[in-house]
Design a protein around this motif. Structure first.
Motif, PDB file in Angstrom:
ATOM      1  N   UNK A   1      17.660 -25.990   6.812  1.00  0.00           N
ATOM      2  CA  UNK A   1      17.673 -24.685   6.138  1.00  0.00           C
ATOM      3  C   UNK A   1      18.175 -24.741   4.699  1.00  0.00           C
ATOM      4  N   UNK A   2      19.229 -25.521   4.438  1.00  0.00           N
ATOM      5  CA  UNK A   2      19.758 -25.621   3.073  1.00  0.00           C
ATOM      6  C   UNK A   2      18.731 -26.252   2.142  1.00  0.00           C
ATOM      7  N   UNK A   3      18.049 -27.294   2.607  1.00  0.00           N
ATOM      8  CA  UNK A   3      17.005 -27.932   1.793  1.00  0.00           C
ATOM      9  C   UNK A   3      15.848 -26.974   1.551  1.00  0.00           C
ATOM     10  N   UNK A   4      15.506 -26.175   2.554  1.00  0.00           N
ATOM     11  CA  UNK A   4      14.410 -25.213   2.390  1.00  0.00           C
ATOM     12  C   UNK A   4      14.762 -24.129   1.371  1.00  0.00           C
ATOM     13  N   UNK A   5      16.044 -23.721   1.346  1.00  0.00           N
ATOM     14  CA  UNK A   5      16.463 -22.724   0.357  1.00  0.00           C
ATOM     15  C   UNK A   5      16.333 -23.285  -1.064  1.00  0.00           C
ATOM     16  N   UNK A   6      16.740 -24.536  -1.248  1.00  0.00           N
ATOM     17  CA  UNK A   6      16.611 -25.157  -2.576  1.00  0.00           C
ATOM     18  C   UNK A   6      15.145 -25.319  -2.954  1.00  0.00           C
ATOM     19  N   UNK A   7      14.306 -25.649  -1.966  1.00  0.00           N
ATOM     20  CA  UNK A   7      12.875 -25.771  -2.235  1.00  0.00           C
ATOM     21  C   UNK A   7      12.288 -24.429  -2.668  1.00  0.00           C
TER      22      UNK A   7
END
Length: 354
Positions: A123-129
């Motif tokens: 989820x954290x990586x998806x938010x940055x993406x």
């Protein structure tokens, strides 16, 4: 001999799994990019930004690839051994099929644990993406003139909400508890992960059951139980893939309190656990499934793996839709595909000649 055979089975499976867990996400990325490339170009995104965005999305697609790669690994490993009569030789040496595939089961447990760990970081990586690909610019980052009911039964009336600065302007907090009214108004508020919301420059009005009103002014006030994050106050929250299991649960509770239908969010939350767990179930299925045909080679392995994967995805979407509409409880809707594949694995396992 058994240790040598265990190493052979485990190393063969690990090599095939590693190859496909790195390659399959690329196929997902190419499909997603083909669909959204025009949208990204319309936002004047540089190719480097698009590349960085998909690099950040790679863990997300890798998580979805875990069951697929596990199935391909187990099918190719056992089918190759079956084709070359290595399984028959092992049976002749007194090694049963169940003992032969035990390294696959252990690898399945290990990979399932890895999928759960990866899922917590996705989820954290998806938010940055989303920020890199300017999805955040398209998604609204503010809201004005709305009412929100917290899980503690308090009512928030907010004039302006700003997600980027984690702040609000013109906020009224009201709570009625056993005949007592608490009325708090502030010109602005700020939010931090550690303390929740803090109100600035306002007043508090308390009206007990006997009607004797008491009022105070304050420069700074911290409502101890008001910890709802700013994104949960939005009508349009982050996408499900940008939220963790607990965040989805809180969002579902907020939707329920607001009179909405939280079932789709609850199904998505349960799928956060069901999809990683499918890795082990798929390994259980792949081993006996690979023995159902003696010929076909790589073509058979790829075909049966793709067919099983498509079936699992169809079941995931089908039961997810049923759960979202209320036909099944969210837990059953998310886990039924795993149960179906587990039952199929047990039936095939019982039919294998040991």
């Amino acid at each position: 001999m058994i240790r040598t055979l265990d190493r052979l089975v485990a190393s063969t499976f690990a090599g095939i799994f590693a190859l496909f867990i790195l390659c399959i996400p690329i196929l997902f990325i190419l499909g997603d990019l083909t669909e959204k490339l025009r949208r990204y170009l319309d936002r004047d995104l540089a190719l480097t930004d698009i590349g960085l965005g998909y690099l950040l999305l790679y863990p997300h697609f890798m998580l979805w690839s875990f069951p697929v790669a596990a199935l391909i690994g187990s099918v190719f490993t056992i089918h190759s051994m079956s084709t070359h009569r290595e399984i028959m030789a092992a049976n002749g040496g007194g090694i049963s099929f169940y003992r032969l595939v035990m390294p696959l089961w252990l690898m399945g447990v290990f990979l399932t644990a890895g999928a759960f760990l990866l899922g917590s970081a996705v989820p954290a990586a998806n938010r940055k993406a989303a920020e890199t690909l300017k999805e955040r610019e398209v998604r609204r980052e503010w809201r004005h003139n709305f009412v929100y009911q917290t899980e503690n039964g308090e009512t928030l009336t907010i004039q302006q909400l700003f997600i980027a600065s984690r702040s609000i302007e013109g906020v009224l907090l009201e709570r009625i508890d056993e005949g007592s009214l608490r009325h708090i108004w502030a010109t602005r508020g700020s939010y931090t992960e550690e303390t929740g919301w803090t109100f600035h420059e306002g007043y508090m009005r308390l009206v007990p059951p006997d009607g004797r009103e008491v009022a105070y002014t304050f420069g700074r006030y911290h409502p101890a139980r008001l910890t709802v994050p700013p994104v949960e106050l939005l009508e349009d929250p982050p996408e499900e893939r940008e939220m963790t299991y607990s965040e989805l649960g809180r969002r579902a509770a907020a939707v329920r309190r607001s009179g909405g239908d939280p079932r789709e969010l609850l199904v998505k939350r349960e799928q956060k656990l069901a999809i990683p767990a499918a890795t082990f179930v798929i390994v259980l299925l792949g081993a006996p499934l690979a023995t159902t045909a003696k010929k076909g080679g790589a073509v058979f392995g790829v075909g049966i793996s793709l067919g099983s994967t498509i079936l699992y995805m169809m079941l995931l979407r089908f039961f997810g839709a049923i759960g979202s509409s209320g036909g099944l409880p969210p837990g059953w809707a998310a886990w039924t595909p795993n149960l179906v594949f587990f039952a199929a694995a047990m039936v095939l396992m019982a039919r294998v000649r040991t």
